[in-house]
Design a protein around this motif. Structure first.
Motif, mmCIF file in Angstrom:
data_model
loop_
_atom_site.group_PDB
_atom_site.id
_atom_site.type_symbol
_atom_site.label_atom_id
_atom_site.label_comp_id
_atom_site.label_asym_id
_atom_site.label_seq_id
_atom_site.Cartn_x
_atom_site.Cartn_y
_atom_site.Cartn_z
ATOM 1 N N ALA A 400 0.833 -1.203 0.000
ATOM 2 C CA ALA A 400 0.000 0.000 0.000
ATOM 3 C C ALA A 400 0.866 1.250 0.000
ATOM 4 C CB ALA A 400 -0.916 -0.014 1.221
ATOM 5 N N SER A 401 1.920 1.213 0.825
ATOM 6 C CA SER A 401 2.786 2.374 0.947
ATOM 7 C C SER A 401 3.528 2.639 -0.358
ATOM 8 C CB SER A 401 3.742 2.093 2.106
ATOM 9 O OG SER A 401 4.651 3.095 2.258
ATOM 10 N N ASP A 404 1.165 4.079 -2.874
ATOM 11 C CA ASP A 404 0.886 5.461 -2.506
ATOM 12 C C ASP A 404 1.993 6.374 -3.021
ATOM 13 O OD1 ASP A 404 -0.759 7.265 -1.231
ATOM 14 O OD2 ASP A 404 0.600 7.358 0.489
ATOM 15 N N VAL A 405 3.238 5.979 -2.758
ATOM 16 C CA VAL A 405 4.361 6.822 -3.165
ATOM 17 C C VAL A 405 4.488 6.844 -4.686
ATOM 18 C CG1 VAL A 405 6.845 7.113 -2.998
ATOM 19 C CG2 VAL A 405 5.562 6.428 -1.009
ATOM 20 N N ASN A 407 2.341 6.976 -6.848
ATOM 21 C CA ASN A 407 1.411 7.912 -7.478
ATOM 22 C C ASN A 407 1.711 9.367 -7.137
ATOM 23 O OD1 ASN A 407 -0.110 6.027 -8.871
ATOM 24 N ND2 ASN A 407 -1.260 5.507 -7.025
ATOM 25 N N GLN A 408 2.826 9.598 -6.411
ATOM 26 C CA GLN A 408 3.163 10.978 -6.049
ATOM 27 C C GLN A 408 3.731 11.709 -7.269
ATOM 28 O OE1 GLN A 408 3.109 12.410 -2.798
ATOM 29 N NE2 GLN A 408 1.891 10.651 -2.203
ATOM 30 N N THR A 429 11.187 5.901 -4.738
ATOM 31 C CA THR A 429 9.976 5.287 -4.209
ATOM 32 C C THR A 429 10.245 4.473 -2.954
ATOM 33 O OG1 THR A 429 9.401 5.024 -6.522
ATOM 34 C CG2 THR A 429 7.927 4.062 -4.927
ATOM 35 N N ALA A 433 8.808 4.889 0.799
ATOM 36 C CA ALA A 433 7.727 3.978 1.193
ATOM 37 C C ALA A 433 8.047 3.272 2.500
ATOM 38 C CB ALA A 433 7.485 2.952 0.084
ATOM 39 N N ASP B 332 -14.340 3.634 -0.023
ATOM 40 C CA ASP B 332 -13.261 4.546 -0.393
ATOM 41 C C ASP B 332 -13.721 5.473 -1.519
ATOM 42 O OD1 ASP B 332 -10.978 5.800 -0.939
ATOM 43 O OD2 ASP B 332 -9.766 4.013 -1.307
ATOM 44 N N ARG B 334 -12.113 7.471 -3.272
ATOM 45 C CA ARG B 334 -11.169 7.618 -4.373
ATOM 46 C C ARG B 334 -11.218 6.443 -5.332
ATOM 47 N NH1 ARG B 334 -6.161 8.540 -0.658
ATOM 48 N NH2 ARG B 334 -7.426 7.006 0.411
#
Lengths: 512, 340
Positions: A400-401, A404-405, A407-408, A429, A433, B332, B334
């Motif tokens: 998940a982390s 998330d990163v 998509n930054q 990344t 993360a 969610d 999103r």
């Protein structure tokens, strides 16, 4: 920073105080420690009741008893505090020596499980994030959910019953039919093709190569009797060290011409490290922790030195990666020595080396490597049982982390300015993360300790879990409180370390 | 034009159709308006969540499995005074058939006399497992409900009132977090032993499993209490209780439902671990963990006594975990594409 640590220490102190008070009251209310004596009708009943009442301060009301217990704990912390016992148990023995023994074996278990789960979980999580929605991703997701849903005690019992006992039986006479060798090869091929992926042709090639390699290796190993006398040998160490050196440089530095010196430095470290290990072979039989530590330091210094000399303009990176390579050589050397210790241990344990009860073989008196191999084999199954849940949560969290990163915006910028994929993933990344994982590890700690309570019961370890469960079922408050004291202090400490690590890793966070 | 697009609810394939229409009929706004009204059905947020949940394959299979297990456990041997369809009682020993081996056969499909086998004194193990599953499910749901209510109230109060309330409640949470859940649950379970029954045990375990949810709910409240709609409610004179329960809480319901689901799955594991250690459900009462504990020594001779309760624990926990995952995706905002 200093202010933060002091403030945090004060708050933590009060939290530990409150949590021990809460647990003391709950434990005191959970039963009467005199129950068995009150039902006892033999001689000396009154005297024994009086002795236990005096030892456990049962004539004092619960709050007063807690204060007396705190005083007892205080003498352990205060300098020059002799007579520190952490209270007496119901048989009037001091708790502290019991805690000492228990803490050692449980910490081995907990730390081994956490480290292994972290390493495997992070690697798996990163790969699943990079190959989101692939077969591998879906398989790992399912396995993670399965791990979340497995009762630890059930898995432990299964492992003990099927893995340990069957493996021991197999090790007595390590033979395999060609059918089972082929089957293992097929399974290996399937796993590799799922991990590596790609189009149909590549999948087929990967599966075929992996299956052939696995089966071939197995046939060779079986025919030379490797499972009776396993070893890597100096040649094995050298080859594995070179492969690892190449892998680390390719992963963390890349193979571009600019970072070539890093590759050369780490390959040189692998070669030099293997030579040092070969020269140090006479030392191995008489190894102690002191000489082992010295050897480790020598190898790391060697790696740093080679990195410094060869590194050129990438000196810093070359030194880091050479040091990592040196550590890899140490690990390979230890594996080799542990394997060489196996025949002796096999004999000492009556041909059943895979342990199912206790944390070490009694009266082993083996060499450094033999006793460590023994400890390792005792650790293997309980660790496996505990780490499943942590492994699942680290995998999911890392995935998940990472997503998330990834998509930054800054990752997109990194790609847009033409950085290669390795740099984007590893430097931009992966490192970012990892930051949130620091908190998770600290939080997970209490959970792993809880898992240890269950696994220790199944595998018959005399650790913290045993102290707790037997104390609670015998209505013996002081050992139970010793358990809570240790877990509370450890959790608070780990949380503080996690916050400090968080602030160190993420400059946006300031400690106040 | 842009206004119109913004007004469209941001959801689902129906909108994509409407957007496609929008692009092709760019010059005729009136007609677009009519088309948009025809093709976009307004959905409440509950309907959206339900729809997304139904499209989540893993979650739906989990849901079906869970419902099937609940129906099986409660209908087979009956519950309380209501009799079930299974002919044997879990308390009565019977003569051992084939050393008590399971008679369940997949092909040709047949249940036989004792589908899950018999225990060492000849009691029907299917009936025993069903009884254990009932008890474990009751405890798990009780723990989930009690823990969720306490966690929500504590988190909501801490997040809404701030100040002293928050300091006290959150330090209390910190204190609870320093203690391994299994250990504190064991102590609580031993204390409640004399009071008897799975209902008491479930309620007591709920008293110690609220910490995670309290932290999450507090976080949500901290951000929501600064929003304009809360100021608006306060300016028209709404009481704190009304703001908390009618205005803020409905906005955090997704988080709470997901956490409650996951609490149920961990409660079932917690209960079985406690019973396994001998601190949870006590004999002659039974639960899935207690069954595994009492037949642990029979592992080599009668492995089915060990396998069936374990498989039921895993099936229940796995199903609930998948439901929780599906709910998380469904809530969610999103999430634009639902993955299986």
């Amino acid at each position: 920073m200093f202010v933060f640590v002091v403030r945090r220490a004060v708050v933590s102190f009060f939290i530990v105080l409150a949590s021990t008070a809460l647990m003391y009251v709950l434990v005191a209310l959970s039963g009467n420690p005199l129950k068995d004596l009150l039902e006892y009708n033999g001689p000396g009943r009154e005297a024994r009741i009086a002795a236990r009442t005096a030892a456990l301060n049962l004539d004092v009301p619960i709050p007063g008893r807690y204060v007396l217990w705190l005083q007892e704990v205080g003498t352990c912390v205060a300098p020059g505090g002799d007579e520190c016992t952490l209270g007496l148990d119901r048989k009037l023995r001091p708790v502290l020596p019991q805690l000492d023994v228990a803490l050692g074996s449980t910490m081995r278990l907990v730390i081994a499980a956490t480290v292994l789960a972290l390493l495997l979980g992070v690697v798996t999580g990163v790969v699943t994030a990079l190959r989101q929605y692939s077969t591998f991703d879906y398989s790992v997701t399912f396995i993670a959910f399965l791990c979340f849903s497995l009762p630890v005690f059930w898995v432990s019992t299964l492992l003990k019953q099927y893995i340990a006992i069957d493996l021991n039986t197999w090790l007595q006479d390590p033979q395999m039919t060609y059918a089972s060798i082929g089957l293992l090869g097929l399974v290996a091929g399937l796993i590799w093709t799922i991990v590596i992926g790609g189009d149909a042709r590549r999948r087929l090639v990967v599966a075929a190569v992996a299956a052939a390699a696995t089966s071939g290796t197995l046939i060779v190993l079986l025919n030379v009797g490797w499972f009776r006398r396993p070893a890597l040998g100096i040649a094995g160490i050298a080859v594995s060290a070179l492969v690892l050196a190449f892998l680390w440089s390719a992963l963390f530095a890349g193979l571009r011409p600019r970072t070539r010196p890093v590759l050369y430095a780490s390959l040189a470290t692998a070669v030099a490290g293997t030579i040092v290990v070969a020269l140090a072979q006479p030392l191995m039989a008489e190894m102690t922790w002191l000489t082992f530590g010295a050897l480790v330091l020598v190898l790391i210094a060697l790696g740093l030195g080679i990195g410094y000399l060869v590194g050129g303009h990438t000196r810093r990176l070359a030194m880091q990666i050479s040091a990592v390579t040196a550590v890899s050589v140490v690990v390979l050397m230890s594996v080799d020595q542990l394997m060489r210790a196996y025949p002796a241990l096999f004999k000492a344990t009556g041909g059943r080396p895979m342990a199912t009860t206790g944390s070490q073989t009694a009266n082993l008196n083996g060499t450094f490597w033999e006793s460590n191999l023994d400890l390792g084999l005792h650790l293997a199954l309980p660790t496996l049982a505990i780490m499943l849940i942590s492994f699942a949560s680290y995998t999911r969290y890392t995935r998940a982390s990472m997503l998330d990163v990834m998509n930054q915006d800054y990752v997109r910028t990194a790609r847009a300015k033409g950085l290669n994929e390795r740099t984007v993933v590893v430097r931009h990344t992966f490192r970012n993360a990892l930051i949130p994982l620091a908190t998770l590890v600290a939080f997970d700690f209490a959970g792993v300790l809880g898992g240890a309570v269950v696994t220790e019961t199944v595998f018959g370890w005399s650790g913290m879990g045993k102290l707790f469960t037997s104390g609670l079922s015998n209505i013996d408050p002081n050992p139970v409180m010793a358990f809570f004291l240790v877990t509370a202090v450890a959790t608070v400490l780990f949380n503080m370390l996690a916050d400090i690590a968080y602030a160190y890793l993420d400059p946006r966070i300031r400690l106040r | 034009m842009t206004d119109l697009r913004n007004d469209l609810p941001d959801d689902g394939p129906a909108i994509e159709l409407a957007m496609g229409t929008l692009v092709t009929l760019d010059d005729d706004l009136a007609e677009v308006d009519v088309l948009a009204q025809q093709s976009v059905a307004a959905r409440s947020s509950t309907q959206t969540v339900m729809r997304r949940f139904r499209q989540h394959r893993a979650a739906m299979s989990g849901f079906v499995v869970l419902v099937a297990i609940i129906l099986l456990a409660f209908s087979s041997i009956g519950f309380g005074p209501v009799p079930g369809w299974w002919k044997l009682d879990f308390k009565i020993p019977m003569p051992l058939v084939d050393a008590g081996a399971p008679t369940l056969s997949v092909w040709p499909p047949s249940l036989g006399e004792h589908p899950f086998g018999q225990d060492n004194i000849g009691r029907d193990y299917f009936a025993l497992t069903m009884k254990g599953a009932q008890q474990s499910l009751i405890i798990a749901f009780l723990v989930g409900i009690v823990g969720t209510v306490i966690g929500t109230v504590i988190g909501a109060c801490a997040g809404y009132f701030r100040g002293w309330t928050e300091a006290v409640l959150m330090r209390l949470t910190d204190v609870m977090i320093t203690i391994p859940l299994l250990a504190v649950a064991a102590v609580i379970a031993v204390s409640s032993k004399g009071l008897g029954g799975v209902w008491i045990l479930g309620a007591f375990l709920g008293l110690v499993t609220w910490t995670g949810l309290a932290r999450i709910v507090r976080g949500e409240f901290l951000s929501l209490r600064e929003k304009e709609f809360v100021d608006a409610a306060r300016s028209v004179g709404a009481s704190s209780g009304r703001i908390i329960f009618r205005h803020i809480l409905p906005n955090t319901i997704g988080v709470i439902i997901v956490a409650a689901t996951l609490a149920i799955s961990s409660a079932i594991l917690l209960e079985s671990a406690l019973s396994f250690l001998g601190f949870g459900v006590q004999s002659p009462d039974t639960s899935l963990g207690q069954l595994i504990n009492s037949y642990r020594s029979a592992m080599t001779t009668r492995p089915w006594l060990f396998w069936w309760p374990g498989l039921f624990i895993i099936a229940i926990a796995l199903a609930v975990n998948f439901i929780g995952d599906g709910l998380r995706d469904a809530f969610d905002p999103r999430q634009d594409r639902v993955k299986a």
